[in-house]
Motif scaffolding. Structure first.
Motif, mmCIF file in Angstrom:
data_model
loop_
_atom_site.group_PDB
_atom_site.id
_atom_site.type_symbol
_atom_site.label_atom_id
_atom_site.label_comp_id
_atom_site.label_asym_id
_atom_site.label_seq_id
_atom_site.Cartn_x
_atom_site.Cartn_y
_atom_site.Cartn_z
ATOM 1 N N UNK A 780 -44.786 20.849 -0.688
ATOM 2 C CA UNK A 780 -44.705 21.858 0.294
ATOM 3 C C UNK A 780 -43.722 23.126 -1.032
ATOM 4 N N UNK A 781 -43.169 22.489 -2.334
ATOM 5 C CA UNK A 781 -42.425 23.369 -2.818
ATOM 6 C C UNK A 781 -43.638 24.003 -3.743
ATOM 7 N N UNK A 782 -44.746 23.252 -4.568
ATOM 8 C CA UNK A 782 -46.041 23.653 -5.514
ATOM 9 C C UNK A 782 -46.584 24.702 -4.173
ATOM 10 N N UNK A 783 -46.349 25.180 -3.141
ATOM 11 C CA UNK A 783 -47.264 25.923 -1.804
ATOM 12 C C UNK A 783 -46.414 27.023 -1.856
ATOM 13 N N UNK A 784 -44.713 26.495 -2.133
ATOM 14 C CA UNK A 784 -44.385 28.680 -2.322
ATOM 15 C C UNK A 784 -44.545 28.549 -3.927
ATOM 16 N N UNK A 785 -43.935 27.889 -5.529
ATOM 17 C CA UNK A 785 -43.820 27.839 -6.238
ATOM 18 C C UNK A 785 -45.702 28.947 -6.180
ATOM 19 N N UNK A 786 -46.614 28.738 -5.714
ATOM 20 C CA UNK A 786 -47.845 29.470 -6.253
ATOM 21 C C UNK A 786 -47.973 30.492 -4.917
ATOM 22 N N UNK A 787 -47.412 30.851 -4.111
ATOM 23 C CA UNK A 787 -46.859 32.210 -3.296
ATOM 24 C C UNK A 787 -46.555 33.110 -4.044
ATOM 25 N N UNK A 853 -45.899 27.116 -23.188
ATOM 26 C CA UNK A 853 -46.966 26.742 -22.552
ATOM 27 C C UNK A 853 -48.212 27.146 -22.820
ATOM 28 N N UNK A 854 -47.959 28.681 -23.245
ATOM 29 C CA UNK A 854 -50.092 29.164 -23.847
ATOM 30 C C UNK A 854 -50.545 27.769 -24.266
ATOM 31 N N UNK A 855 -50.814 26.951 -24.201
ATOM 32 C CA UNK A 855 -52.140 25.981 -25.053
ATOM 33 C C UNK A 855 -52.886 26.899 -26.288
ATOM 34 N N UNK A 856 -54.075 27.553 -25.176
ATOM 35 C CA UNK A 856 -55.111 28.063 -25.698
ATOM 36 C C UNK A 856 -54.708 29.832 -25.897
ATOM 37 N N UNK A 857 -53.475 30.244 -26.129
ATOM 38 C CA UNK A 857 -52.439 31.368 -27.239
ATOM 39 C C UNK A 857 -54.269 32.302 -26.519
ATOM 40 N N UNK A 858 -53.997 32.948 -25.696
ATOM 41 C CA UNK A 858 -54.962 33.323 -24.943
ATOM 42 C C UNK A 858 -53.952 35.031 -24.479
ATOM 43 N N UNK A 859 -52.198 34.400 -24.889
ATOM 44 C CA UNK A 859 -51.532 35.109 -24.729
ATOM 45 C C UNK A 859 -51.162 35.297 -22.558
ATOM 46 N N UNK A 860 -51.514 34.354 -21.520
ATOM 47 C CA UNK A 860 -52.168 34.170 -20.612
ATOM 48 C C UNK A 860 -51.139 32.752 -20.230
ATOM 49 N N UNK A 861 -51.049 32.095 -19.165
ATOM 50 C CA UNK A 861 -50.682 31.391 -18.395
ATOM 51 C C UNK A 861 -50.752 30.824 -16.889
ATOM 52 N N UNK A 862 -51.908 30.149 -16.642
ATOM 53 C CA UNK A 862 -51.626 29.918 -15.502
ATOM 54 C C UNK A 862 -50.609 29.321 -14.267
ATOM 55 N N UNK A 863 -51.385 28.794 -13.671
ATOM 56 C CA UNK A 863 -50.379 28.139 -12.621
ATOM 57 C C UNK A 863 -49.733 26.492 -12.867
#
Length: 945
Positions: A780-787, A853-863
């Motif tokens: 439930x917490x993950x769903x709220x964080x995703x939103x 957190x940006x492991x692939x160094x593309x200056x973007x992070x996913x969920x």
């Protein structure tokens, strides 16, 4: 104060008394003037300080109080006007009252300047059984409502992307209201002065939001929209833009015009129709490249005149019988007479302007038989088109002069359809079927003589009747191109297909791999696709389209439809028919999620409930509709019905659109209702429908029967009952012919909301399941964080300074990778959600955590990367938190001898844990553990703050 506040909201006046005000009043006057107002003491004090520094000292130079009052009023009004001017640099077209409402909206709901107001309406929001009178603000991305009634304040802000349903209904409790549904609530708004206009605008804005979720296509205002000839009261430029878009979409859909065609205007008029010698009332539509006419009586007459075909436009003499006549002549020697035009001079001027911009094209040869006489199908020579033909202009002629690998001199399919290359024996045309085919051709030739031929043909109920009886094979490709509108795009894009084939040759990607896999599955029972000639043509057309439209690329079922197109058309014609099919007639059908087919499946279910209520519930219980509709709709029945019968369905589809597919589907269910009601499971129902479709025959077909894969479904000793395809079509029109294209488009909007939101919910669950394994948060917490994470991404699309956020969403990626945020967005989430937000150091800490957190160094992070960091802060033990904090302080490229300048608040046990934690970092640091811990500036005791 309560009463005045209520009146302010209800009447939209400026009468509401602010908590703090600065007034200007002279000693002898009973009247005061409001100089400033504020919602807090701090705000009003700021205004007062400005007045002290900039205004009060100047007042001493005036001799009398009247001059002082005049000066103060003028000064304050000037400041307000300048402020409004600075805040609205791009909305010069918007009226003053609208600007005032937009400023109020931004202040009330905290919206930035980039959030544009489209329109606002007075209405009531029903909270329980009590109506709250207030104002509804519709912006590009949000629905907002504000009410202040007798001390009760209501503020609502809803993103359009969160709306799951919009309905306009009337009940005893809510008289003529609009219902707005989201995943969490249902909101009712009523008492609109013009509810239809409001609902239509809400639909448009929600539809734009759905397009953004579907294909990342955000809203961009049309800056080229012409200014109105006279000022429009309280209508914003954005509202005019959306109204124009709605009219353009309706115009293009009605006349099957290219996607970039924009309506310039329309006017009432009459058209002289020589086939029945009458003046038919209707409307003339004029756009950049076309003049179109639609009669008021449905199907009485439709007419499309491309400006490239026009030679003369002239005003005839007016009379009492025929006022303001206008004649338009074309290259094909056809002349069209319009009359009763209200503003004929202006109209002629506009048409003349468009004609001057229309590039002239020289008539050139074409490889198709367009002659008025019936062509001899046994002839091996390809006849040439007379120069007077209305369809003389064709880009296909360019192919014979271009040194490309599929030109007519090398590849036969560049100049003619596969059926001409795989000809029938002459015996097949000498029997009764051959005579029937020649009679059909003669009927069409008579029709061409009376109603014209080519794009400028008068399209009437008679045309539809001939289509229902089946198009002759020699005319099928020609009429498919005309009725679908593909001919227009082919003529205006000369050489486009040849260039695409050249560019795509030898290039490989995921789409080309899928195409190669499906090539030999495309009508393998037909002799045209049992050799390399047909397969190579199919490969070129599918690959060219995949490179034209990488968003779609290639989807299963496209190969089946394209193979049938190639039987009757040359490659270029088949390509443009595929373009018309995928991009206009069946929108969103052939993408990775087949959204368009799911939308029309929902419409089919809704129509089944309306027309076949007895069967609807049974079909829902069996789950059959979702199974059958995709295979029926995606391939236009070509994969479930014998070829010679299914091609008649395609004839009617190109003339009528999706309306015909839906009505035939209803007719098939209706014909099998008794048997379906007795079914026990889905398999039995599918067998019944499969056997029925397998035995739909075309007794008039001159082609030899092609073995059909569904023949395996036929069982039992009794011979199957054959169903004539023309009887099925006739029944569908008799029982379900009252379906309207406009109603279907309205239903498509409703179902699109439902389908896309359902797909988004599926994506959310998929992402949450993918990351839940090693994360400390609950589902439930993950769903709220995703939103929250998704909302932050969408906000960057709405309000970002550029469109980079929208551009970085690649829908071909897995759901987990589709929404990604940058450092600025992460910093905002870090500040509002994490327990480590600590005043002035928050941006620095957020930036360091983002880089970690940006492991692939593309200056973007996913969920997943985002919740991994969040989980460490909320659910990690002391050791894990210290390890993370240590890593945050490592300069890039260094991993040892790091010291921190902070004061620690660790007790002896925590110090021991910290000492233990450092042993994980590096052996070089172990020797300096004590100074590291003593200077560590981390208040682990204050995380709750």
């Amino acid at each position: 104060g309560l009463l005045v506040g209520t009146l302010d909201v209800v009447l939209d006046s400026s009468a509401r008394v602010a908590p703090y005000r600065i007034l200007h009043q002279t000693q002898d006057s009973q009247v005061y003037w409001a100089v400033a107002c504020g919602s807090s003491r701090k705000e009003i004090t700021k205004h007062w300080e400005w007045l002290e520094n900039n205004l009060l000292q100047t007042l001493s130079i005036f001799d009398n109080e009247e001059d002082i009052t005049t000066f103060v009023k003028g000064k304050i009004h000037g400041i307000i006007a300048e402020e409004n001017k600075n805040e609205q640099p791009q909305s010069e077209e918007d009226p003053g009252k609208f600007k005032e409402a937009e400023l109020k909206m931004r202040k009330q709901f905290g919206m930035p300047e980039v959030e544009k107001l489209v329109n606002y309406y007075s209405c009531s929001y029903w909270k329980g059984r009590v109506p709250r009178q207030g104002w509804l603000y519709l912006t590009v991305n949000h629905l907002c409502f504000y009410s202040f009634l007798l001390g009760k304040e209501v503020t609502l802000v809803i993103q359009w992307v969160d709306v799951t349903q919009l309905e306009k209904n009337a009940t005893l409790l809510f008289p003529e209201c609009i219902k707005v549904s989201t995943r969490d609530s249902e909101l009712y708004f009523s008492m609109f002065l013009n509810i239809n206009e409001t609902f239509k605008l809400m639909e448009q804005l929600a539809n734009i939001a759905m397009r953004q979720l579907l294909d990342n296509e955000s809203f961009l205002q049309d800056k080229s929209l012409p200014k109105p000839r006279r000022p429009l009261k309280n209508i914003s430029a954005l509202k005019r833009d959306l109204d124009a878009r709605a009219k353009n979409e309706c115009y293009r859909a009605t006349f099957r015009l290219p996607k970039d065609e924009c309506l310039d205007g329309h006017t009432d008029c009459t058209l002289w129709t020589p086939f029945n010698k009458m003046h038919i009332p209707g409307q003339m539509f004029v756009s950049n490249n076309y003049i179109c006419f639609a009669s008021r009586a449905e199907e009485a007459c439709h007419l499309i005149i491309p400006l490239r075909e026009v030679t003369i436009v002239e005003k005839a003499d007016s009379s009492s019988v025929l006022p303001s006549p206008l004649s338009i002549s074309t290259k094909s020697k056809m002349t069209f007479f319009f009359a009763n035009l209200k503003d004929r001079d202006f109209l002629v001027q506009r048409i003349s302007d468009f004609l001057q911009r229309t590039p002239s094209k020289k008539p050139c040869g074409i490889d198709r038989e367009w002659k008025w006489s019936v062509a001899d199908p046994s002839s091996e020579e390809v006849p040439e088109l007379p120069s007077s033909s209305p369809l003389a202009v064709s880009p296909t002629s360019a192919l014979s002069h271009r040194p490309v690998s599929f030109c007519a001199g090398q590849v036969p399919t560049a100049s003619q359809g596969l059926l001409k290359l795989f000809r029938r024996n002459s015996e097949e045309l000498s029997g009764p079927k051959g005579m029937k085919e020649k009679m059909k051709e003669e009927s069409w030739n008579i029709h061409f003589f009376e109603y014209g031929r080519g794009m400028c043909m008068y399209r009437t109920a008679k045309t539809r009747e001939l289509v229902q009886k089946g198009i002759p094979e020699n005319l099928r490709g020609e009429l498919w191109l005309l009725f679908s509108g593909a001919w227009n795009e082919m003529v205006t894009h000369s050489g486009y297909y040849a260039d695409l084939v050249e560019k795509s040759m030898g290039r490989y990607n995921l789409a080309t791999e899928e195409i190669e896999r499906d090539l030999h599955r495309s009508m393998p029972e037909h002799p045209a696709f049992q050799n390399e000639l047909g397969i190579a043509a199919l490969r070129r057309v599918l690959t060219a389209y995949a490179f034209r439209n990488p968003t779609i690329g290639y989807c299963q079922a496209m190969n089946i439809v394209t193979s049938v197109l190639l039987l009757y058309c040359n490659e270029e014609e088949a390509f443009w028919l595929l373009v018309a099919l995928c991009e206009r007639m069946l929108p969103d059908y052939y993408n990775t999620r087949v959204v368009g087919a799911l939308v029309d499946q929902g419409i089919f279910e809704e129509l089944t409930r309306e027309y076949l209520p007895q069967l609807s519930e049974k079909m829902q219980d069996l789950g059959v509709i979702s199974t059958i509709s995709l295979s029926w709709f995606l391939t236009l029945f070509l994969s479930v019905m014998p070829f010679e019968s299914a091609v008649v369905i395609v004839d009617c589809f190109f003339y009528e659109g999706i309306k015909f597919i839906l009505q035939v589907s209803l007719a098939i269910l209706d014909a099998n209702m008794d048997k379906l009601l007795q079914c026990c499971d889905e398999g039995e129902a599918m067998t019944i429908l499969g056997r029925y479709l397998d035995n739909v025959v075309n007794r008039q077909s001159v082609s030899p029967p092609i073995p059909h894969l569904h023949a395996l479904l036929t069982s039992g000793d009794d011979p199957p009952l054959e169903i004539d395809i023309f009887e099925l079509i006739k029944t569908s029109y008799e029982k379900f012919g009252n379906l309207k294209a406009d109603d279907i488009e309205q239903m498509r909007f409703k179902q699109r909301l439902k389908v896309i939101q359902s797909l988004e919910d599926t994506a959310k669950k998929s992402v949450v399941r993918a990351v839940s394994g090693d994360i400390g948060f609950s589902m439930e917490e993950l769903e709220e964080l995703y939103v929250v994470f998704k909302a932050k991404y969408l906000m960057s699309c709405y309000w970002g300074n550029n469109r980079a956020a929208a551009a970085r969403r690649d829908q071909s990626l897995p759901y987990l990778e589709q929404y990604r945020i940058d450092m600025e967005q992460f910093t905002e989430l870090f500040s509002s959600l994490t327990p480590w937000a600590c005043g002035a150091h928050t941006p620095v800490l957020a930036a360091r955590l983002f880089r970690l957190l940006d492991e692939n160094r593309d200056s973007l992070i996913n969920f997943k990367e985002f919740v991994t960091g969040m989980s460490g802060m909320y659910h990690g033990d002391l050791t894990e938190k210290l390890k993370v904090l240590y890593k945050l302080h490592l300069p890039p490229g260094e991993d040892s001898n790091i010291c921190f300048s902070v004061n620690t608040a660790l007790n002896p046990e925590e110090t021991e844990s910290a000492l233990e934690a450092t042993s994980y970092f590096t052996e070089d640091v172990t020797a300096e553990v004590s100074p590291f811990v003593s200077e560590l500036d981390i208040c682990l005791h204050c995380e709750s703050q």
